[in-house]
Design a protein around this motif. Structure first.
Motif, PDB file in Angstrom:
ATOM      1  N   TRP A  83      14.239   5.695  -1.806  1.00 27.03           N
ATOM      2  CA  TRP A  83      15.332   4.786  -1.472  1.00 27.03           C
ATOM      3  C   TRP A  83      14.885   3.414  -0.991  1.00 27.03           C
ATOM      4  CZ3 TRP A  83      15.525   9.984   0.291  1.00 27.03           C
ATOM      5  CH2 TRP A  83      16.353  10.793  -0.494  1.00 27.03           C
ATOM      6  N   GLY A  84      13.597   3.241  -0.783  1.00 30.33           N
ATOM      7  CA  GLY A  84      13.112   1.973  -0.269  1.00 30.33           C
ATOM      8  C   GLY A  84      12.713   1.001  -1.357  1.00 30.33           C
ATOM      9  N   GLU A  85      12.469  -0.212  -0.929  1.00 29.24           N
ATOM     10  CA  GLU A  85      11.990  -1.246  -1.838  1.00 29.24           C
ATOM     11  C   GLU A  85      10.494  -1.081  -2.056  1.00 29.24           C
ATOM     12  OE1 GLU A  85      14.038  -3.312  -3.414  1.00 29.24           O
ATOM     13  OE2 GLU A  85      15.677  -2.314  -2.365  1.00 29.24           O
ATOM     14  N   VAL A  86      10.001  -1.624  -3.151  1.00 28.71           N
ATOM     15  CA  VAL A  86       8.593  -1.490  -3.502  1.00 28.71           C
ATOM     16  C   VAL A  86       7.688  -2.060  -2.409  1.00 28.71           C
ATOM     17  CG1 VAL A  86       8.429  -3.616  -4.863  1.00 28.71           C
ATOM     18  CG2 VAL A  86       6.967  -1.668  -5.423  1.00 28.71           C
ATOM     19  N   GLY A  87       8.117  -3.128  -1.740  1.00 25.67           N
ATOM     20  CA  GLY A  87       7.323  -3.702  -0.654  1.00 25.67           C
ATOM     21  C   GLY A  87       7.152  -2.734   0.504  1.00 25.67           C
ATOM     22  N   GLN A  88       8.170  -1.967   0.792  1.00 25.60           N
ATOM     23  CA  GLN A  88       8.097  -0.968   1.858  1.00 25.60           C
ATOM     24  C   GLN A  88       7.102   0.138   1.481  1.00 25.60           C
ATOM     25  OE1 GLN A  88      11.822   1.003   2.591  1.00 25.60           O
ATOM     26  NE2 GLN A  88      11.104   1.941   4.490  1.00 25.60           N
ATOM     27  N   VAL A  89       7.145   0.580   0.234  1.00 27.63           N
ATOM     28  CA  VAL A  89       6.210   1.603  -0.236  1.00 27.63           C
ATOM     29  C   VAL A  89       4.778   1.077  -0.142  1.00 27.63           C
ATOM     30  CG1 VAL A  89       5.466   2.937  -2.262  1.00 27.63           C
ATOM     31  CG2 VAL A  89       7.903   2.750  -1.706  1.00 27.63           C
ATOM     32  N   ALA A  90       4.562  -0.129  -0.610  1.00 25.80           N
ATOM     33  CA  ALA A  90       3.224  -0.731  -0.564  1.00 25.80           C
ATOM     34  C   ALA A  90       2.727  -0.867   0.879  1.00 25.80           C
ATOM     35  CB  ALA A  90       3.239  -2.097  -1.254  1.00 25.80           C
ATOM     36  N   ARG A  91       3.607  -1.246   1.770  1.00 25.02           N
ATOM     37  CA  ARG A  91       3.228  -1.399   3.182  1.00 25.02           C
ATOM     38  C   ARG A  91       2.812  -0.052   3.784  1.00 25.02           C
ATOM     39  NH1 ARG A  91       6.820  -4.523   4.014  1.00 25.02           N
ATOM     40  NH2 ARG A  91       8.546  -3.140   4.498  1.00 25.02           N
ATOM     41  N   LEU A  92       3.563   1.003   3.484  1.00 26.40           N
ATOM     42  CA  LEU A  92       3.219   2.328   4.005  1.00 26.40           C
ATOM     43  C   LEU A  92       1.879   2.808   3.445  1.00 26.40           C
ATOM     44  CD1 LEU A  92       6.779   3.847   3.856  1.00 26.40           C
ATOM     45  CD2 LEU A  92       5.426   3.502   5.940  1.00 26.40           C
ATOM     46  N   LEU A  93       1.631   2.502   2.194  1.00 30.56           N
ATOM     47  CA  LEU A  93       0.331   2.858   1.603  1.00 30.56           C
ATOM     48  C   LEU A  93      -0.801   2.091   2.295  1.00 30.56           C
ATOM     49  CD1 LEU A  93       1.443   2.959  -2.125  1.00 30.56           C
ATOM     50  CD2 LEU A  93       0.639   4.921  -0.779  1.00 30.56           C
ATOM     51  N   ARG A  94      -0.584   0.807   2.551  1.00 32.39           N
ATOM     52  CA  ARG A  94      -1.598   0.012   3.271  1.00 32.39           C
ATOM     53  C   ARG A  94      -1.819   0.539   4.681  1.00 32.39           C
ATOM     54  NH1 ARG A  94       1.102  -4.333   0.934  1.00 32.39           N
ATOM     55  NH2 ARG A  94       2.185  -4.745   2.893  1.00 32.39           N
ATOM     56  N   ASP A  95      -0.758   1.099   5.275  1.00 34.63           N
ATOM     57  CA  ASP A  95      -0.865   1.637   6.630  1.00 34.63           C
ATOM     58  C   ASP A  95      -1.569   2.988   6.675  1.00 34.63           C
ATOM     59  OD1 ASP A  95       0.414  -0.602   7.615  1.00 34.63           O
ATOM     60  OD2 ASP A  95       2.356   0.398   7.908  1.00 34.63           O
ATOM     61  N   GLY A  96      -1.890   3.535   5.501  1.00 31.31           N
ATOM     62  CA  GLY A  96      -2.659   4.777   5.467  1.00 31.31           C
ATOM     63  C   GLY A  96      -1.951   5.986   4.901  1.00 31.31           C
ATOM     64  N   ALA A  97      -0.718   5.833   4.431  1.00 33.88           N
ATOM     65  CA  ALA A  97      -0.034   6.969   3.805  1.00 33.88           C
ATOM     66  C   ALA A  97      -0.767   7.334   2.514  1.00 33.88           C
ATOM     67  CB  ALA A  97       1.424   6.619   3.507  1.00 33.88           C
ATOM     68  N   ASP A  98      -0.814   8.610   2.216  1.00 37.43           N
ATOM     69  CA  ASP A  98      -1.520   9.125   1.052  1.00 37.43           C
ATOM     70  C   ASP A  98      -0.527   9.307  -0.099  1.00 37.43           C
ATOM     71  OD1 ASP A  98      -2.745  10.819  -0.872  1.00 37.43           O
ATOM     72  OD2 ASP A  98      -4.016  11.707   0.664  1.00 37.43           O
ATOM     73  N   PRO A  99      -0.757   8.673  -1.263  1.00 36.72           N
ATOM     74  CA  PRO A  99       0.202   8.773  -2.360  1.00 36.72           C
ATOM     75  C   PRO A  99       0.314  10.178  -2.958  1.00 36.72           C
ATOM     76  CG  PRO A  99      -1.786   7.681  -3.108  1.00 36.72           C
ATOM     77  CD  PRO A  99      -1.919   7.858  -1.624  1.00 36.72           C
ATOM     78  N   ASN A 100      -0.622  11.061  -2.643  1.00 38.45           N
ATOM     79  CA  ASN A 100      -0.596  12.424  -3.183  1.00 38.45           C
ATOM     80  C   ASN A 100      -0.165  13.480  -2.179  1.00 38.45           C
ATOM     81  OD1 ASN A 100      -1.536  12.256  -5.988  1.00 38.45           O
ATOM     82  ND2 ASN A 100      -3.352  11.349  -5.053  1.00 38.45           N
ATOM     83  N   LEU A 101      -0.112  13.130  -0.921  1.00 39.92           N
ATOM     84  CA  LEU A 101       0.188  14.114   0.120  1.00 39.92           C
ATOM     85  C   LEU A 101       1.692  14.348   0.215  1.00 39.92           C
ATOM     86  CD1 LEU A 101      -1.438  15.743   2.218  1.00 39.92           C
ATOM     87  CD2 LEU A 101      -0.924  13.929   3.847  1.00 39.92           C
ATOM     88  N   PRO A 102       2.123  15.610   0.169  1.00 38.24           N
ATOM     89  CA  PRO A 102       3.558  15.885   0.281  1.00 38.24           C
ATOM     90  C   PRO A 102       4.040  15.779   1.728  1.00 38.24           C
ATOM     91  CG  PRO A 102       2.348  17.937   0.050  1.00 38.24           C
ATOM     92  CD  PRO A 102       1.347  16.816  -0.078  1.00 38.24           C
ATOM     93  N   ASP A 103       5.364  15.723   1.869  1.00 41.08           N
ATOM     94  CA  ASP A 103       5.959  15.757   3.203  1.00 41.08           C
ATOM     95  C   ASP A 103       6.026  17.212   3.669  1.00 41.08           C
ATOM     96  OD1 ASP A 103       8.143  16.914   1.895  1.00 41.08           O
ATOM     97  OD2 ASP A 103       9.468  15.207   2.205  1.00 41.08           O
ATOM     98  N   LEU A 104       6.672  17.457   4.781  1.00 40.67           N
ATOM     99  CA  LEU A 104       6.741  18.809   5.342  1.00 40.67           C
ATOM    100  C   LEU A 104       7.470  19.795   4.435  1.00 40.67           C
ATOM    101  CD1 LEU A 104       7.453  17.928   9.079  1.00 40.67           C
ATOM    102  CD2 LEU A 104       5.284  18.640   8.040  1.00 40.67           C
ATOM    103  N   ASP A 105       8.325  19.292   3.554  1.00 38.74           N
ATOM    104  CA  ASP A 105       9.054  20.155   2.617  1.00 38.74           C
ATOM    105  C   ASP A 105       8.278  20.409   1.325  1.00 38.74           C
ATOM    106  OD1 ASP A 105      11.295  20.369   4.318  1.00 38.74           O
ATOM    107  OD2 ASP A 105      12.076  18.469   3.559  1.00 38.74           O
ATOM    108  N   GLY A 106       7.122  19.774   1.192  1.00 42.84           N
ATOM    109  CA  GLY A 106       6.304  19.950  -0.001  1.00 42.84           C
ATOM    110  C   GLY A 106       6.584  18.945  -1.101  1.00 42.84           C
ATOM    111  N   THR A 107       7.432  17.962  -0.823  1.00 46.29           N
ATOM    112  CA  THR A 107       7.797  16.964  -1.826  1.00 46.29           C
ATOM    113  C   THR A 107       6.799  15.819  -1.828  1.00 46.29           C
ATOM    114  OG1 THR A 107      10.130  17.479  -1.533  1.00 46.29           O
ATOM    115  CG2 THR A 107       9.608  15.368  -2.573  1.00 46.29           C
TER     116      THR A 107
END
Length: 141
Positions: free
Chosen positions: A19-43
């Protein structure tokens, strides 16, 4: 970053992928989020972006290393390409194919449908055409 912070960061990435904008996704990735790691629900973030037809977010996640052929969920989701094809999301399908997604890969650990079969079942002819057309690759020089 501690474990709790990482979990929260991953949750925010999965939500932003949908639901977010591409800039928000890019920022979270720069902050260390892993593009392959699922959330607590496995998504996985890529699955969520694909099922919501967020082509820009799909492109950003794939560029960050998200595996377009990795299944999401614990049996109730599947492959990102299958999710996009099932709903006829041509933009997400196009980005996933450009990122190396295999349209003939079966979800559910090889026992389910392929993206081609999902597109056929849904009557998504434009998406089916994308899935059936071999990708154009630059010729070696």
């Amino acid at each position: 970053m501690n474990r709790r912070q990482r979990k929260k960061l991953q949750q925010r990435l999965v939500e932003a992928a949908a639901w977010g904008e591409v800039g928000q996704v890019a920022r979270l990735l720069r902050d260390g989020a892993d593009p392959n790691l699922p959330d607590l629900d496995g998504t996985t973030p890529l699955y969520r972006a694909s099922v919501q037809d967020r082509a820009d977010n799909v492109r950003t996640l794939v560029a960050a290393g998200a595996d377009p052929n990795a299944e999401s969920g614990t049996g109730d989701e599947g492959l990102p390409l299958c999710a996009a094809a099932c709903w006829g999301h041509a933009g997400a399908v196009r980005e996933l194919l450009a990122g190396g997604a295999d349209p003939h890969l079966r979800e559910d650990n090889g026992s389910g449908r392929t993206a081609v079969e999902w597109a056929e079942a849904g009557g998504h002819h434009d998406t089916l055409e994308l899935l059936s057309t071999p990708p154009i690759r630059p010729e070696p020089t």
